[in-house]
Design a protein around this motif. Structure first.
Motif, PDB file in Angstrom:
ATOM      1  N   ASP A  87       1.011  -1.357   0.186  1.00 35.10           N
ATOM      2  CA  ASP A  87       0.043   0.031   0.311  1.00 35.10           C
ATOM      3  C   ASP A  87       1.088   1.329  -0.011  1.00 35.10           C
ATOM      4  O   ASP A  87       0.432   2.772   0.452  1.00 35.10           O
ATOM      5  CB  ASP A  87      -0.976  -0.065   1.540  1.00 35.10           C
ATOM      6  N   ARG A  88       1.947   1.111  -0.351  1.00 36.63           N
ATOM      7  CA  ARG A  88       3.006   1.713  -0.669  1.00 36.63           C
ATOM      8  C   ARG A  88       2.798   3.017   1.034  1.00 36.63           C
ATOM      9  O   ARG A  88       4.060   4.317   0.860  1.00 36.63           O
ATOM     10  CB  ARG A  88       2.705   3.271  -1.871  1.00 36.63           C
ATOM     11  N   THR A  89       3.131   2.411   2.006  1.00 34.68           N
ATOM     12  CA  THR A  89       3.282   2.076   3.065  1.00 34.68           C
ATOM     13  C   THR A  89       4.006   1.954   4.020  1.00 34.68           C
ATOM     14  O   THR A  89       4.855   1.091   4.306  1.00 34.68           O
ATOM     15  CB  THR A  89       2.360   3.080   3.965  1.00 34.68           C
ATOM     16  N   ILE A  90       5.285   3.119   5.393  1.00 33.58           N
ATOM     17  CA  ILE A  90       5.435   2.459   5.915  1.00 33.58           C
ATOM     18  C   ILE A  90       5.182   2.454   7.551  1.00 33.58           C
ATOM     19  O   ILE A  90       4.941   4.567   7.953  1.00 33.58           O
ATOM     20  CB  ILE A  90       7.235   2.938   6.363  1.00 33.58           C
ATOM     21  N   LYS A  91       5.075   1.656   8.870  1.00 33.57           N
ATOM     22  CA  LYS A  91       4.030   1.811   9.197  1.00 33.57           C
ATOM     23  C   LYS A  91       4.905   1.679  10.357  1.00 33.57           C
ATOM     24  O   LYS A  91       5.860   0.447  10.715  1.00 33.57           O
ATOM     25  CB  LYS A  91       2.670   1.380   9.896  1.00 33.57           C
ATOM     26  N   PHE A  92       4.683   2.392  11.456  1.00 37.08           N
ATOM     27  CA  PHE A  92       5.581   2.371  13.005  1.00 37.08           C
ATOM     28  C   PHE A  92       4.836   1.787  14.487  1.00 37.08           C
ATOM     29  O   PHE A  92       3.289   2.771  14.083  1.00 37.08           O
ATOM     30  CB  PHE A  92       5.968   3.721  13.224  1.00 37.08           C
ATOM     31  N   PHE A  93       4.786   0.942  15.023  1.00 34.20           N
ATOM     32  CA  PHE A  93       4.306   0.192  15.730  1.00 34.20           C
ATOM     33  C   PHE A  93       4.691   0.623  17.178  1.00 34.20           C
ATOM     34  O   PHE A  93       5.837   0.080  17.478  1.00 34.20           O
ATOM     35  CB  PHE A  93       3.643  -1.002  15.242  1.00 34.20           C
ATOM     36  N   ASP A  94       4.092   1.096  18.125  1.00 34.00           N
ATOM     37  CA  ASP A  94       5.120   0.959  19.777  1.00 34.00           C
ATOM     38  C   ASP A  94       4.346   0.214  20.429  1.00 34.00           C
ATOM     39  O   ASP A  94       3.792   0.077  20.748  1.00 34.00           O
ATOM     40  CB  ASP A  94       4.661   1.765  20.473  1.00 34.00           C
ATOM     41  N   PHE A  95       6.051  -1.432  20.379  1.00 29.20           N
ATOM     42  CA  PHE A  95       5.007  -3.069  21.128  1.00 29.20           C
ATOM     43  C   PHE A  95       5.110  -2.728  22.888  1.00 29.20           C
ATOM     44  O   PHE A  95       4.642  -3.744  23.189  1.00 29.20           O
ATOM     45  CB  PHE A  95       5.782  -3.829  20.180  1.00 29.20           C
ATOM     46  N   SER A  96       5.014  -1.641  22.642  1.00 27.24           N
ATOM     47  CA  SER A  96       5.615  -1.742  24.680  1.00 27.24           C
ATOM     48  C   SER A  96       4.078  -0.931  25.152  1.00 27.24           C
ATOM     49  O   SER A  96       3.959  -1.541  26.507  1.00 27.24           O
ATOM     50  CB  SER A  96       6.211  -0.632  24.962  1.00 27.24           C
ATOM     51  N   LYS A  97       3.378  -0.992  24.306  1.00 22.22           N
ATOM     52  CA  LYS A  97       1.701  -0.578  24.465  1.00 22.22           C
ATOM     53  C   LYS A  97       0.896  -1.460  24.406  1.00 22.22           C
ATOM     54  O   LYS A  97       0.952  -2.120  23.078  1.00 22.22           O
ATOM     55  CB  LYS A  97       1.186   0.655  24.736  1.00 22.22           C
ATOM     56  N   PRO A  98       0.760  -2.885  25.665  1.00 20.22           N
ATOM     57  CA  PRO A  98      -0.399  -3.895  24.997  1.00 20.22           C
ATOM     58  C   PRO A  98      -2.067  -3.918  24.573  1.00 20.22           C
ATOM     59  O   PRO A  98      -1.721  -4.710  23.864  1.00 20.22           O
ATOM     60  CB  PRO A  98      -0.610  -4.226  26.566  1.00 20.22           C
ATOM     61  N   ALA A  99      -1.857  -2.498  24.767  1.00 26.51           N
ATOM     62  CA  ALA A  99      -3.194  -2.049  23.822  1.00 26.51           C
ATOM     63  C   ALA A  99      -3.250  -1.785  22.187  1.00 26.51           C
ATOM     64  O   ALA A  99      -3.756  -1.352  21.972  1.00 26.51           O
ATOM     65  CB  ALA A  99      -4.399  -1.454  24.441  1.00 26.51           C
ATOM     66  N   ALA A 100      -1.908  -1.247  21.694  1.00 25.19           N
ATOM     67  CA  ALA A 100      -1.741  -0.689  20.412  1.00 25.19           C
ATOM     68  C   ALA A 100      -2.037  -1.404  20.182  1.00 25.19           C
ATOM     69  O   ALA A 100      -1.431  -2.244  19.571  1.00 25.19           O
ATOM     70  CB  ALA A 100      -0.590   0.081  21.267  1.00 25.19           C
ATOM     71  N   ARG A 101      -3.041  -1.259  18.604  1.00 27.37           N
ATOM     72  CA  ARG A 101      -3.271  -2.232  17.991  1.00 27.37           C
ATOM     73  C   ARG A 101      -3.645  -1.302  16.233  1.00 27.37           C
ATOM     74  O   ARG A 101      -2.808  -1.674  14.678  1.00 27.37           O
ATOM     75  CB  ARG A 101      -4.628  -2.278  17.513  1.00 27.37           C
ATOM     76  N   ARG A 102      -3.318  -0.002  16.461  1.00 27.76           N
ATOM     77  CA  ARG A 102      -2.731   0.961  15.243  1.00 27.76           C
ATOM     78  C   ARG A 102      -1.226   1.520  15.174  1.00 27.76           C
ATOM     79  O   ARG A 102      -0.918   1.337  16.270  1.00 27.76           O
ATOM     80  CB  ARG A 102      -4.054   2.077  14.716  1.00 27.76           C
ATOM     81  N   ALA A 103      -1.303   1.956  13.649  1.00 25.75           N
ATOM     82  CA  ALA A 103       0.205   2.482  14.087  1.00 25.75           C
ATOM     83  C   ALA A 103       0.170   4.225  14.553  1.00 25.75           C
ATOM     84  O   ALA A 103      -0.594   4.178  14.444  1.00 25.75           O
ATOM     85  CB  ALA A 103       1.066   2.737  12.311  1.00 25.75           C
ATOM     86  N   PHE A 104       1.329   4.235  14.693  1.00 27.73           N
ATOM     87  CA  PHE A 104       1.697   5.277  15.285  1.00 27.73           C
ATOM     88  C   PHE A 104       1.961   6.949  15.104  1.00 27.73           C
ATOM     89  O   PHE A 104       1.750   7.834  14.733  1.00 27.73           O
ATOM     90  CB  PHE A 104       1.883   5.730  17.161  1.00 27.73           C
ATOM     91  N   ARG A 105       2.951   6.177  13.555  1.00 27.86           N
ATOM     92  CA  ARG A 105       3.434   7.069  12.903  1.00 27.86           C
ATOM     93  C   ARG A 105       3.132   6.275  11.360  1.00 27.86           C
ATOM     94  O   ARG A 105       3.543   5.000  11.615  1.00 27.86           O
ATOM     95  CB  ARG A 105       4.713   7.520  12.931  1.00 27.86           C
ATOM     96  N   VAL A 106       3.294   6.903  10.422  1.00 28.42           N
ATOM     97  CA  VAL A 106       3.324   6.389   8.735  1.00 28.42           C
ATOM     98  C   VAL A 106       3.848   7.112   7.671  1.00 28.42           C
ATOM     99  O   VAL A 106       3.970   8.516   7.630  1.00 28.42           O
ATOM    100  CB  VAL A 106       1.685   6.355   8.059  1.00 28.42           C
ATOM    101  N   ILE A 107       4.810   6.267   7.014  1.00 26.80           N
ATOM    102  CA  ILE A 107       5.369   7.295   6.299  1.00 26.80           C
ATOM    103  C   ILE A 107       4.860   6.953   4.851  1.00 26.80           C
ATOM    104  O   ILE A 107       4.462   5.959   4.421  1.00 26.80           O
ATOM    105  CB  ILE A 107       7.441   6.833   5.381  1.00 26.80           C
ATOM    106  N   GLN A 108       4.289   8.182   4.218  1.00 24.80           N
ATOM    107  CA  GLN A 108       3.610   7.110   2.844  1.00 24.80           C
ATOM    108  C   GLN A 108       4.610   8.137   1.581  1.00 24.80           C
ATOM    109  O   GLN A 108       4.900   8.151   1.003  1.00 24.80           O
ATOM    110  CB  GLN A 108       2.482   8.904   2.490  1.00 24.80           C
ATOM    111  N   ASP A 109       5.120   6.659   0.969  1.00 23.91           N
ATOM    112  CA  ASP A 109       6.139   6.543  -0.095  1.00 23.91           C
ATOM    113  C   ASP A 109       5.275   6.532  -1.401  1.00 23.91           C
ATOM    114  O   ASP A 109       4.073   6.595  -1.521  1.00 23.91           O
ATOM    115  CB  ASP A 109       6.449   5.221  -0.364  1.00 23.91           C
ATOM    116  N   THR A 110       6.319   6.413  -2.183  1.00 24.99           N
ATOM    117  CA  THR A 110       5.238   6.674  -3.303  1.00 24.99           C
ATOM    118  C   THR A 110       5.548   5.658  -5.191  1.00 24.99           C
ATOM    119  O   THR A 110       4.723   5.300  -6.041  1.00 24.99           O
ATOM    120  CB  THR A 110       6.386   7.753  -4.672  1.00 24.99           C
ATOM    121  N   HIS A 111       5.906   3.935  -3.936  1.00 23.78           N
ATOM    122  CA  HIS A 111       6.427   3.494  -4.647  1.00 23.78           C
ATOM    123  C   HIS A 111       5.746   2.018  -3.767  1.00 23.78           C
ATOM    124  O   HIS A 111       5.604   2.484  -2.118  1.00 23.78           O
ATOM    125  CB  HIS A 111       7.309   2.559  -5.073  1.00 23.78           C
ATOM    126  N   ASN A 112       5.331   0.479  -4.015  1.00 30.04           N
ATOM    127  CA  ASN A 112       5.664  -0.373  -3.483  1.00 30.04           C
ATOM    128  C   ASN A 112       6.271  -0.571  -2.646  1.00 30.04           C
ATOM    129  O   ASN A 112       7.603  -0.765  -3.032  1.00 30.04           O
ATOM    130  CB  ASN A 112       5.126  -1.491  -4.854  1.00 30.04           C
TER     131      ASN A 112
END
Length: 441
Positions: free
Chosen positions: A208-233
């Motif tokens: 989907d042309r993104t790089i996503k950042f996940f914080d796994f120190s938080k047990p309840a976190a399921r979604r990325a907290f930061r996203v890089i939108q690239d131009t390519h796969n």
């Protein structure tokens, strides 16, 4: 006393410059080494043990952590916490991992007595809802992340997998669940994963042309907290060892270098540095970040300066006209191991670009698989997609040291070895994730 102190400081400065010049020289940064040597009147060819500067820095950082531990530990804020505040520590003190690499240069033309790869027990540990496409161990080997075509990411705790395997032998009661986090935030299949070198952050690259950042120190976190939108796969991702930068291999012919804090993207400005056939299948930093390597659909393997992002060694046609599917450095950064759809695994010398070894005996012309060293670099592992086996070579003699059924339905598409112990993980088109545990060698 002032004169004596000045002399001592002068000697220390000369010693530091000698270490810096030797470090640059030994990592093939000859132009930089020569410039520093000339500017500081330091001999270019001083005899310094390999990676001496890194060893001293590592010891100094360890001593600094010990001093902090005896006092008030400061909070860590990398500016990437989901809540915007201080982030909890990712791993704690890293274990002492193997740092010495085998000397491949001494056995280039010789055959010796090949080692036998130890027996490994295998266990199905989880299953995605679609193809399990990739896996990555954390820097300390305590965690494993897997990514799938179902767009999910699973995070496993290796110790819990061991407990699960013990439970199979009747030594424990009750179910053991090794999956400690599951993340959902991509729209298309996930191609690659990487762990931040110090903090509890996992990144993923996807179609989907993104790089996503996940914080796994938080047990309840399921979604990325930061996203890089690239131009390519985004086919491949790799953190710089300092954690401040990351590389993305994409459908674009040049790897994208991102500043983690600003998300600014940098590209090599030299057109001839690009892979002719486009699409960077895999990108990996060297252990100290002074270089990175790319494997491309055009069959080429290229080595890049980690500071200037300029190509310093182009191995065109490393795997003929077929795709180069993976490439990674040895621990001493003197060699690169590559895998391709020509059904070969090859070892290249970084300094000259010449082939040192070729490992034959497995077929992989369809799946974009990778070859991996074990934790001691004594063995190399890959898959045979025709026989559905894991194939292991003695790294020094290039003889096959073992081959055994993968236990997947259909050949696994990814194999990743632990950096710290004799175990690895395989991911398959059958959606399953399997853990392989070996005896201590």
């Amino acid at each position: 006393m002032a004169v004596e102190q000045t002399l001592q400081e002068g000697m220390l400065q000369r010693h530091v410059m000698t270490l810096i010049v030797a470090h640059l020289r030994d990592h093939n940064l000859i132009q930089a080494a020569t410039a520093v040597a000339n500017a500081t009147m330091t001999p270019l060819n001083s005899e310094v043990p390999q990676n001496k500067l890194l060893d001293l820095v590592r010891k100094g950082m360890s001593a600094e952590r010990d001093e902090i531990g005896r006092g008030a530990a400061p909070s860590v804020d990398m500016g990437m916490s989901a809540s915007g505040g201080a982030m909890s520590a990712g791993y704690g003190p890293l274990p002492a991992l193997p740092t010495m690499s085998l000397d491949f240069s001494s056995v280039q033309e010789t055959k010796g007595s090949s080692k036998i790869f130890p027996k490994h027990d295998s266990r199905h540990v989880s299953e995605h809802k679609n193809v399990a496409r990739c896996a990555r161990f954390s820097p300390d080997g305590r965690l494993i992340a897997t990514g799938s075509a179902d767009t999910s990411i699973k995070l496993f705790e290796v110790e819990k997998i061991r407990q699960m395997m013990m439970a199979d032998g009747g030594m424990r009661e009750g179910p053991v669940r090794p999956v400690i986090r599951t993340f959902y935030d991509h729209m298309q299949p996930i191609n690659d994963l990487d762990f931040h070198p110090q903090s509890a952050i996992l990144i993923s690259g996807a179609k989907d042309r993104t790089i996503k950042f996940f914080d796994f120190s938080k047990p309840a976190a399921r979604r990325a907290f930061r996203v890089i939108q690239d131009t390519h796969n985004v086919r491949s991702v790799s953190f710089h060892p300092c954690g401040d930068y990351l590389l993305a291999g994409t459908d674009h012919p040049i790897a994208h270098l991102y500043d983690v804090n600003t998300f600014q993207c940098y590209l090599s400005s030299t057109v001839q540095d690009a892979h002719v056939g486009g699409a960077v299948n895999q990108v990996r930093y060297s252990p100290n970040g002074s270089m990175y390597v790319t494997a491309s659909k055009d069959g080429g393997v290229r080595i890049w300066d980690g500071v200037s992002a300029r190509c310093v060694r182009a191995i065109t046609g490393a795997h003929g006209s077929t795709e180069a599917t993976s490439a990674t450095f040895t621990k001493d950064q003197r060699y690169v191991l590559s895998c391709g759809k020509d059904s070969s695994v090859r070892l290249w010398e970084v300094g000259s670009g010449r082939q040192v070894k070729q490992y034959n005996g497995s077929q992989h012309s369809q799946i974009r698989c990778q070859a991996a060293f074990n934790q001691t670099e004594e063995f190399i592992l890959c898959i045979d997609e025709v026989t559905n086996e894991v194939v292991v070579w003695d790294a020094l003699t290039d003889d096959i040291a073992g081959r055994f059924p993968s236990n997947h339905v259909g050949a696994p598409r990814w194999l990743e070895h632990s950096p710290s112990e004799p175990c690895f993980v395989t991911c398959g088109t059958d959606r399953s994730v399997r853990f392989w545990r070996g005896s201590i060698m």
